[in-house]
Design an enzyme around this catalytic site. Structure first.
Site, PDB file in Angstrom:
ATOM      1  N   ASP A  12      49.365  50.909  16.378  1.00  0.00           N
ATOM      2  CA  ASP A  12      48.153  51.201  15.799  1.00  0.00           C
ATOM      3  C   ASP A  12      48.236  51.894  14.501  1.00  0.00           C
ATOM      4  O   ASP A  12      49.163  53.084  14.513  1.00  0.00           O
ATOM      5  CB  ASP A  12      47.091  51.803  16.646  1.00  0.00           C
ATOM      6  CG  ASP A  12      45.816  51.600  16.066  1.00  0.00           C
ATOM      7  OD1 ASP A  12      45.531  50.882  15.131  1.00  0.00           O
ATOM      8  OD2 ASP A  12      44.844  52.555  16.472  1.00  0.00           O
ATOM      9  N   ASN A  14      48.606  50.774  11.022  1.00  0.00           N
ATOM     10  CA  ASN A  14      49.243  50.230   9.868  1.00  0.00           C
ATOM     11  C   ASN A  14      48.245  50.308   8.413  1.00  0.00           C
ATOM     12  O   ASN A  14      48.603  50.803   7.631  1.00  0.00           O
ATOM     13  CB  ASN A  14      49.576  48.673   9.966  1.00  0.00           C
ATOM     14  CG  ASN A  14      50.737  48.591  10.979  1.00  0.00           C
ATOM     15  OD1 ASN A  14      51.442  49.646  11.020  1.00  0.00           O
ATOM     16  ND2 ASN A  14      50.765  47.446  11.696  1.00  0.00           N
ATOM     17  N   SER A  57      45.262  41.064  18.445  1.00  0.00           N
ATOM     18  CA  SER A  57      44.343  40.715  19.646  1.00  0.00           C
ATOM     19  C   SER A  57      43.305  39.683  19.289  1.00  0.00           C
ATOM     20  O   SER A  57      43.037  39.056  18.168  1.00  0.00           O
ATOM     21  CB  SER A  57      43.473  41.931  19.736  1.00  0.00           C
ATOM     22  OG  SER A  57      42.516  42.280  18.834  1.00  0.00           O
ATOM     23  N   ASN A  60      40.825  40.879  16.798  1.00  0.00           N
ATOM     24  CA  ASN A  60      41.309  41.006  15.583  1.00  0.00           C
ATOM     25  C   ASN A  60      40.873  39.787  14.491  1.00  0.00           C
ATOM     26  O   ASN A  60      40.888  40.047  13.183  1.00  0.00           O
ATOM     27  CB  ASN A  60      42.696  41.103  15.321  1.00  0.00           C
ATOM     28  CG  ASN A  60      43.394  42.588  15.777  1.00  0.00           C
ATOM     29  OD1 ASN A  60      44.543  42.764  16.442  1.00  0.00           O
ATOM     30  ND2 ASN A  60      42.614  43.696  15.546  1.00  0.00           N
ATOM     31  N   GLU A 191      52.576  54.899  32.690  1.00  0.00           N
ATOM     32  CA  GLU A 191      52.370  55.960  32.510  1.00  0.00           C
ATOM     33  C   GLU A 191      52.087  55.632  30.830  1.00  0.00           C
ATOM     34  O   GLU A 191      52.658  54.956  30.054  1.00  0.00           O
ATOM     35  CB  GLU A 191      53.681  56.714  32.244  1.00  0.00           C
ATOM     36  CG  GLU A 191      54.313  57.056  33.746  1.00  0.00           C
ATOM     37  CD  GLU A 191      53.248  57.744  34.797  1.00  0.00           C
ATOM     38  OE1 GLU A 191      52.662  58.714  34.244  1.00  0.00           O
ATOM     39  OE2 GLU A 191      53.357  57.292  36.057  1.00  0.00           O
TER      40      GLU A 191
END
Ligand code: FPP
Length: 224
Positions: A12, A14, A57, A60, A191
């Site tokens: 994320d 750009n 996505s 998007n 994680e």
């Protein structure tokens, strides 16, 4: 030390990088490709077997047509110009997401997968037109159709990632703390690292720092 097989990344920032640097959002995407190449190389160096990158996505499509067209042109150029390098360097390419694209894009994806299908050094999964909720719904629909039992094993069997281990690490750059409908099922025990830097500014040192932090975490998977 925790084993490390799979790193997933939400690339994320750009657009913001483009604006911050007095350029366009699209130039931010172009710069983002350089980071994609760098992190693929670094992942190989760190002996990571699977790298999953969120490139586009299902949500998007709400963006302006000009930006969407530019992103797909970038992807096309990336595949056409780099495919030989992937082939030669034993890198396998795999696309996850809904393939409801033009024939041209569909063929491009199919050909990139086919040409690299025997490669074994690393598998790079590119999530394109991907949405996790739809992925889970589709899986359940298939189970229903086949009159099978609804359980974890069967749901996983019909996800795009049926042959990929769950991510050990998720990195999201761009200083936002959300999952944006990415791998919701697969991230159950992953994680998660939120990185302030925008994707085009993310570098080898930042990546290594996260891998080192991960190695020191005590992973319980619900146990103690
Ligand atoms: C998020 O930044 C990034 C995207 C929606 C596209 C990511 C695509 C690339 C890095 C290039 C294509 C990738 C491959 C693998 C060939 P954003 O536009 O949401 O940024 P913002 O939050 O600053 O608006």
């Amino acid at each position: 030390m925790n084993p490390l097989n799979h790193v997933a990344i939400i690339m994320d920032g750009n657009g913001r990088w483009g604006i911050k640097n007095r350029k366009s959002r699209n130039e931010g995407h172009k710069e983002g490709i350089k980071t994609v190449e760098l992190i693929i190389k670094d992942s190989i160096k760190h002996k990571i077997k699977y790298l999953t990158l969120f490139a586009f996505s299902t949500e998007n499509w709400k963006r302006p047509t000009k930006e969407i067209n530019y992103l797909y042109k970038l992807l096309e150029r990336f595949l056409v110009t780099k495919i030989k390098i992937f082939e030669k360097n034993n890198i396998r390419l795999n696309f996850i997401g809904d393939r409801n694209f033009s024939i041209k894009i569909k063929n491009l994806l199919k050909s990139a997968e086919k040409r690299t299908s025997k490669n074994t050094l690393i598998q790079v999964n590119i999530a394109l037109n991907y949405g996790a909720k739809q992925e889970i719904i589709n899986s359940i629909k298939k189970i229903f159709k086949m009159k099978k039992r609804i359980n974890e094993k069967n749901i996983e069997k019909f996800l795009y990632t049926f042959d990929v281990p769950n991510p050990d690490i998720l990195i999201r750059t761009g200083n936002k703390k959300r999952l944006s409908n990415f791998l919701l099922w697969q991230l159950a025990y992953t994680e998660i690292f939120f990185e302030k830097k925008l994707w085009p500014d993310f570098n080898s040192k930042d990546f290594k720092k996260i891998l080192n932090m991960y190695k020191k975490i005590k992973r319980n998977f619900g146990g103690i």
